[in-house]
Motif scaffolding. Structure first.
Motif, PDB file in Angstrom:
ATOM      1  N   GLN A  67       0.823  -1.205   0.000  1.00  0.00           N
ATOM      2  CA  GLN A  67       0.000   0.000   0.000  1.00  0.00           C
ATOM      3  C   GLN A  67       0.862   1.263   0.000  1.00  0.00           C
ATOM      4  N   ASP A  68       1.970   1.213   0.726  1.00  0.00           N
ATOM      5  CA  ASP A  68       2.872   2.364   0.751  1.00  0.00           C
ATOM      6  C   ASP A  68       3.493   2.584  -0.624  1.00  0.00           C
ATOM      7  N   ALA A  69       3.809   1.499  -1.339  1.00  0.00           N
ATOM      8  CA  ALA A  69       4.361   1.622  -2.692  1.00  0.00           C
ATOM      9  C   ALA A  69       3.334   2.221  -3.647  1.00  0.00           C
ATOM     10  N   GLU A  70       2.074   1.838  -3.510  1.00  0.00           N
ATOM     11  CA  GLU A  70       1.021   2.426  -4.343  1.00  0.00           C
ATOM     12  C   GLU A  70       0.940   3.934  -4.109  1.00  0.00           C
ATOM     13  N   LEU A  71       0.979   4.324  -2.838  1.00  0.00           N
ATOM     14  CA  LEU A  71       0.930   5.739  -2.502  1.00  0.00           C
ATOM     15  C   LEU A  71       2.162   6.466  -3.034  1.00  0.00           C
ATOM     16  N   ASP A  72       3.292   5.784  -3.014  1.00  0.00           N
ATOM     17  CA  ASP A  72       4.525   6.359  -3.566  1.00  0.00           C
ATOM     18  C   ASP A  72       4.349   6.661  -5.050  1.00  0.00           C
ATOM     19  N   ILE A  73       3.727   5.747  -5.789  1.00  0.00           N
ATOM     20  CA  ILE A  73       3.502   5.949  -7.226  1.00  0.00           C
ATOM     21  C   ILE A  73       2.533   7.111  -7.450  1.00  0.00           C
ATOM     22  N   GLY A 175       7.376   4.180   4.293  1.00  0.00           N
ATOM     23  CA  GLY A 175       7.288   5.582   4.668  1.00  0.00           C
ATOM     24  C   GLY A 175       8.434   6.447   4.190  1.00  0.00           C
ATOM     25  N   GLU A 176       9.405   5.868   3.511  1.00  0.00           N
ATOM     26  CA  GLU A 176      10.574   6.640   3.087  1.00  0.00           C
ATOM     27  C   GLU A 176      10.198   7.766   2.139  1.00  0.00           C
ATOM     28  N   PHE A 177       9.245   7.511   1.221  1.00  0.00           N
ATOM     29  CA  PHE A 177       8.851   8.521   0.248  1.00  0.00           C
ATOM     30  C   PHE A 177       7.413   8.992   0.437  1.00  0.00           C
ATOM     31  N   THR A 178       6.749   8.499   1.474  1.00  0.00           N
ATOM     32  CA  THR A 178       5.360   8.894   1.727  1.00  0.00           C
ATOM     33  C   THR A 178       5.178   9.519   3.104  1.00  0.00           C
ATOM     34  N   ALA A 237       2.327   3.170 -18.633  1.00  0.00           N
ATOM     35  CA  ALA A 237       3.222   2.319 -17.833  1.00  0.00           C
ATOM     36  C   ALA A 237       2.401   1.565 -16.811  1.00  0.00           C
ATOM     37  N   ILE A 238       2.826   0.343 -16.567  1.00  0.00           N
ATOM     38  CA  ILE A 238       2.250  -0.492 -15.507  1.00  0.00           C
ATOM     39  C   ILE A 238       3.375  -0.801 -14.528  1.00  0.00           C
ATOM     40  N   TYR A 239       3.031  -0.871 -13.276  1.00  0.00           N
ATOM     41  CA  TYR A 239       4.042  -1.055 -12.236  1.00  0.00           C
ATOM     42  C   TYR A 239       3.830  -2.395 -11.532  1.00  0.00           C
ATOM     43  N   ARG A 240       4.927  -3.106 -11.364  1.00  0.00           N
ATOM     44  CA  ARG A 240       4.875  -4.355 -10.587  1.00  0.00           C
ATOM     45  C   ARG A 240       5.592  -4.107  -9.260  1.00  0.00           C
ATOM     46  N   ILE A 241       4.835  -4.244  -8.187  1.00  0.00           N
ATOM     47  CA  ILE A 241       5.348  -3.981  -6.838  1.00  0.00           C
ATOM     48  C   ILE A 241       5.720  -5.298  -6.186  1.00  0.00           C
ATOM     49  N   THR A 242       6.912  -5.361  -5.641  1.00  0.00           N
ATOM     50  CA  THR A 242       7.350  -6.513  -4.855  1.00  0.00           C
ATOM     51  C   THR A 242       7.677  -6.019  -3.457  1.00  0.00           C
ATOM     52  N   ALA A 243       6.968  -6.550  -2.479  1.00  0.00           N
ATOM     53  CA  ALA A 243       7.182  -6.161  -1.079  1.00  0.00           C
ATOM     54  C   ALA A 243       7.706  -7.366  -0.311  1.00  0.00           C
ATOM     55  N   LEU A 256       5.137 -10.409  -1.147  1.00  0.00           N
ATOM     56  CA  LEU A 256       3.890 -10.174  -1.870  1.00  0.00           C
ATOM     57  C   LEU A 256       4.200  -9.402  -3.141  1.00  0.00           C
ATOM     58  N   GLN A 257       3.489  -9.730  -4.209  1.00  0.00           N
ATOM     59  CA  GLN A 257       3.640  -9.010  -5.473  1.00  0.00           C
ATOM     60  C   GLN A 257       2.277  -8.539  -5.960  1.00  0.00           C
ATOM     61  N   GLU A 258       2.286  -7.387  -6.608  1.00  0.00           N
ATOM     62  CA  GLU A 258       1.050  -6.818  -7.136  1.00  0.00           C
ATOM     63  C   GLU A 258       1.370  -6.038  -8.396  1.00  0.00           C
ATOM     64  N   THR A 259       0.501  -6.139  -9.379  1.00  0.00           N
ATOM     65  CA  THR A 259       0.604  -5.321 -10.580  1.00  0.00           C
ATOM     66  C   THR A 259      -0.347  -4.148 -10.435  1.00  0.00           C
ATOM     67  N   TYR A 260       0.175  -2.949 -10.598  1.00  0.00           N
ATOM     68  CA  TYR A 260      -0.598  -1.742 -10.310  1.00  0.00           C
ATOM     69  C   TYR A 260      -0.558  -0.811 -11.510  1.00  0.00           C
ATOM     70  N   ALA A 261      -1.721  -0.243 -11.842  1.00  0.00           N
ATOM     71  CA  ALA A 261      -1.811   0.706 -12.957  1.00  0.00           C
ATOM     72  C   ALA A 261      -2.551   1.949 -12.477  1.00  0.00           C
ATOM     73  N   ARG A 262      -1.919   3.093 -12.629  1.00  0.00           N
ATOM     74  CA  ARG A 262      -2.574   4.358 -12.299  1.00  0.00           C
ATOM     75  C   ARG A 262      -3.522   4.713 -13.429  1.00  0.00           C
ATOM     76  N   GLN A 263      -4.802   4.769 -13.128  1.00  0.00           N
ATOM     77  CA  GLN A 263      -5.784   5.055 -14.161  1.00  0.00           C
ATOM     78  C   GLN A 263      -6.374   6.451 -13.966  1.00  0.00           C
ATOM     79  N   ARG A 264      -6.898   7.002 -15.025  1.00  0.00           N
ATOM     80  CA  ARG A 264      -7.525   8.308 -15.004  1.00  0.00           C
ATOM     81  C   ARG A 264      -8.951   8.196 -15.544  1.00  0.00           C
ATOM     82  N   LYS A 265      -9.766   9.136 -15.149  1.00  0.00           N
ATOM     83  CA  LYS A 265     -11.125   9.155 -15.658  1.00  0.00           C
ATOM     84  C   LYS A 265     -11.148   9.745 -17.065  1.00  0.00           C
ATOM     85  N   LYS A 266     -12.063   9.222 -17.863  1.00  0.00           N
ATOM     86  CA  LYS A 266     -12.196   9.754 -19.211  1.00  0.00           C
ATOM     87  C   LYS A 266     -12.772  11.169 -19.168  1.00  0.00           C
ATOM     88  N   ASP A 267     -12.354  11.974 -20.120  1.00  0.00           N
ATOM     89  CA  ASP A 267     -12.847  13.339 -20.210  1.00  0.00           C
ATOM     90  C   ASP A 267     -14.336  13.324 -20.586  1.00  0.00           C
TER      91      ASP A 267
END
Length: 267
Positions: A67-73, A175-178, A237-243, A256-267
């Motif tokens: 979760q901290d890595a997601e917030l970092d992204i 917490g290093e970057f968040t 870009a898609i991000y693969r997080i390894t904790a 734990l590993q997770e694939t994370y994608a920052r998505q945006r709402k359509k205009d």
């Protein structure tokens, strides 16, 4: 009248056979065996419970790291006027929050991806400040340490022992970057707060993997199915997080590993 004399013979004393003593010894031995069995069973159950509790603590720590890595992204994109992200993270609160003083930042535009990947690809570990290029070779890199024998052959660039990845400047701490806190009192996680050594506490790494549709095949991840649900990405870009979290016991480790994608709402 003749007198009659009766003679009574005394019974001979019987010799003791020791049967009672033998029975007592048998019962004592059985009692000792039962007590020993009960103590060993209790000790085994205590070890099982202790190991399970340590694993659960490490598992919770690994979840917090993801979760901290997601917030970092997500913290890469913040309001310059207020200095805050959509999650309410204050990027001007001090320290290295939102990577304020780090040269390595997550891309905000597609054109920044190539430059970031080239920078990370030039590193021996292919990682820096918790950001990595897409891993080649073995994916379970946490199982390759300096103690692994025999040493694996055919290693790909960036395949280094875990000790070289779980170190300051290469991996990222909670917490290093968040600026996230470890918690207080009974809610505190002692694993996340433990930074006494590189093989204590927890680390995370984020691989940056370019994404595109079938018309841009030069990227690493390609959507080749025309009717597939399209990703509305902030950047391509898609991000693969390894904790990775170490337990309080030396033999406990959770990944734990997770694939994370920052998505945006359509205009």
């Amino acid at each position: 009248m003749p007198s009659i004399h009766a003679s009574f013979a005394k019974p001979r004393p019987q010799r003791q056979q020791g049967v009672a003593l033998f029975v007592v010894i048998v019962f004592v031995m059985l009692s000792m065996l039962l007590a020993l069995w009960a103590s060993r069973t209790s000790l085994f159950n205590e070890m099982v419970v202790s190991n399970d509790a340590d694993y659960q603590r490490a598992f919770e720590a690994a979840q917090a790291l993801v979760q901290d890595a997601e917030l970092d992204i997500r913290s890469a994109d913040y309001d310059v006027a207020t200095g805050k992200t959509v999650d309410g993270l204050n990027c001007i609160a001090g320290g290295n929050i939102c990577r304020s003083f780090s040269a390595d930042k997550f891309p905000l535009e597609s054109k920044e991806i190539t430059a970031l990947i080239n920078t990370m690809d030039a590193q021996t570990t292919k990682c820096r400040s918790g950001i990595c290029t897409r891993r080649t070779g073995r994916q379970d890199f946490w199982n390759y340490t300096s103690a692994t024998l025999p040493v694996p052959t055919g290693l790909q660039p960036g395949e280094v022992p875990l000790e070289q990845l779980a170190t300051a400047g290469i991996g990222a701490r909670f917490g290093e970057f968040t600026g996230a806190k470890f918690g207080t009192g009974s809610n505190a996680n002692p694993i996340l707060a433990d930074r006494s050594a590189n093989n204590r506490g927890g680390w995370y790494w984020i691989e940056v993997m370019p994404y595109s549709d079938a018309s841009k095949t030069q990227n690493l991840i390609v959507d080749t199915v025309s009717n597939q649900l399209k990703l509305n990405l902030d950047v391509y870009a898609i991000y693969r997080i390894t904790a990775l979290a170490y337990g309080r016991k030396p033999e406990t480790m959770v990944v734990l590993q997770e694939t994370y994608a920052r998505q945006r709402k359509k205009d």
